[in-house]
Enzyme design. Structure first.
Site, mmCIF file in Angstrom:
data_model
loop_
_atom_site.group_PDB
_atom_site.id
_atom_site.type_symbol
_atom_site.label_atom_id
_atom_site.label_comp_id
_atom_site.label_asym_id
_atom_site.label_seq_id
_atom_site.Cartn_x
_atom_site.Cartn_y
_atom_site.Cartn_z
ATOM 1 N N CYS A 48 7.878 -8.404 -1.173
ATOM 2 C CA CYS A 48 6.349 -8.443 -0.884
ATOM 3 C C CYS A 48 5.514 -7.669 -1.634
ATOM 4 O O CYS A 48 5.674 -6.459 -1.727
ATOM 5 C CB CYS A 48 6.373 -7.771 0.820
ATOM 6 S SG CYS A 48 4.742 -7.451 1.282
ATOM 7 N N CYS A 51 3.695 -5.163 0.034
ATOM 8 C CA CYS A 51 4.497 -3.670 0.420
ATOM 9 C C CYS A 51 4.664 -2.819 -0.748
ATOM 10 O O CYS A 51 4.626 -1.638 -0.894
ATOM 11 C CB CYS A 51 5.886 -4.217 0.740
ATOM 12 S SG CYS A 51 5.644 -5.371 2.087
#
Length: 417
Positions: A48, A51
């Site tokens: 991600c 993230c």
């Protein structure tokens, strides 16, 4: 010189190591070992991008909470592998930020900034309702908070409702209590007990007959009349049942036109406060990417738009709004039903929006690497066809089995006769 560089590098690496040490890597055993501690947890996936962007901010948050002597523990969990803890916290997207306190799980939906996350952690980890015991404390709270909710009085059913509202909305705002004798001079609250909101130099008392449910009233009143709005704030405004009057301005360089639009919206929000405060929220947004995605088109900058965030609807003025009077006419036209809402969150609109956003994200990649995009599309299409074929054969097999079973049963019945 080389020796100095080496010392600097070692110091930086040591600092990063210490900061990283404040974040605990959690696994599925957390559900058995968490105890009664307060935890701030980031759920992430290794692939991600968002993230990864949040990672340095997360370590800064952990270091700041540690330096403050906070009782909040900071952790992170790989949602792609730690499925038990991910399921317990009902993680649906990445990154997700959750706080665990007294077995209650709180979701953070604000901006992924150090200040925003720290404010959330401090607010939720502290007392549900904070007592203002002196005039000095009351004035300090007024100076720190643009919007201040205060319960005034002793034990009552209203206080029970207030605490219940605080449990639900502590993720968004602070809650305070006070006695009559600590109120600022000039503030007269009658009768007591009462729930009062102080904002922008004035105050309003909650009235159940006029304002309805207390939690809904707090949700409507928790924003200033006029403020800078981002996508996180817009998302939160969906629960307030208010229409949002928005000035869209240039995010990189504020032109005279942008400043004029901002000023125009702010003046209307102030001059018509009493008329519109229960129905409208005013603000400005820098940039228009989110709005372009919402209306599935190009909106001009600067310009005016009204949003209904409860159903993704919007209203555009038929002509360019150049004066405060024209803005008020447009607002009144929306409120009296003269203008029809566009957009919405129906199935067809959501499909259209999905196609629009997909096209918007894929086209830049296609322009740079068309062969790669075509290859990925073919793989996706092939997978979709295989899935349809598999479902069709399964249904056909089940149908054939039912027919054979029915035929066998029919033969058996004839033989018995």
């Amino acid at each position: 010189m080389a020796h100095i560089k080496c010392q600097v590098i070692c110091t930086v690496l040591l600092t990063l190591s210490v900061v990283s040490g404040y974040v605990v890597e959690l696994d599925d055993t957390f559900t058995e070992t968490k105890g009664e501690d307060i935890w701030l947890i980031k759920f992430y996936a290794p692939w991600c991008t968002f993230c990864k962007e949040l990672s340095p901010v997360w370590h800064e948050v952990a270091a700041e909470l540690k330096s403050m002597g906070s009782e909040v523990n900071v952790g992170r969990a790989d949602a792609s592998t730690q499925t038990s803890i991910t399921k317990e916290f009902r993680v649906g997207g990445y990154p997700a930020i959750k706080m665990l306190k007294d077995d209650v799980k709180y979701n953070y939906r604000g901006p992924r900034t150090k200040d925003g996350i720290l404010d959330f952690a401090t607010r939720v980890s502290g007392p549900l309702v904070r007592a203002l015991t002196t005039p000095q404390l009351f004035q300090h709270a007024l100076s720190r908070h643009t919007v201040l909710f205060v319960y005034i009085g002793g034990a009552s059913l209203l206080k029970t409702d207030y605490v219940s509202s605080a449990k639900e909305l502590i993720v968004h705002t602070y809650f305070f209590s006070a006695s009559r004798d600590v109120l600022p001079k000039g503030v007269t609250i009658h009768p007591l007990p009462a729930v009062v909101v102080f904002k922008e130099g004035t105050y309003y008392t909650y009235d159940m007959d006029r304002d309805g449910d207390l939690t809904s009233w707090i949700n409507r009143e928790r924003f200033p009349y006029y403020l800078k709005i981002d996508t996180y704030t817009l998302y939160a405004m969906g629960d307030s049942d208010k229409l949002v009057v928005l000035a869209l301005v240039d995010e990189k360089k504020l032109s005279q036109y942008s400043i004029r639009y901002k000023t125009m919206v702010e003046k209307v929000s102030t001059e018509y406060k009493e008329l519109y405060r229960s129905e409208l929220q005013f603000g400005y947004m820098e940039g228009k990417d989110y709005i372009d995605g919402l209306i599935m088109g190009e909106v001009a900058i600067p310009s005016i738009i009204m949003l209904n965030m409860s159903n993704d609807g919007y209203f555009l003025p038929p002509d360019e709004v150049q004066t405060e009077e024209q803005l008020v006419q447009f607002i009144n036209g929306v409120l009296d039903g003269s203008f029809e809402s566009q957009g919405g969150n129906g199935v067809f609109q959501r499909f259209q929006r999905f196609v629009y956003n997909t096209k918007l994200n894929v086209m830049p990649i296609y322009n740079k690497a068309p062969i790669l995009v075509i290859f990925v599309f073919i793989i996706f299409l092939s997978g979709f066809v295989i899935m349809i074929y598999f479902l069709y054969t399964c249904c056909s097999s089940e149908k054939d089995e039912e027919e054979l079973s029915s035929e066998a049963k029919s033969k058996a019945d004839k033989k018995a006769d």
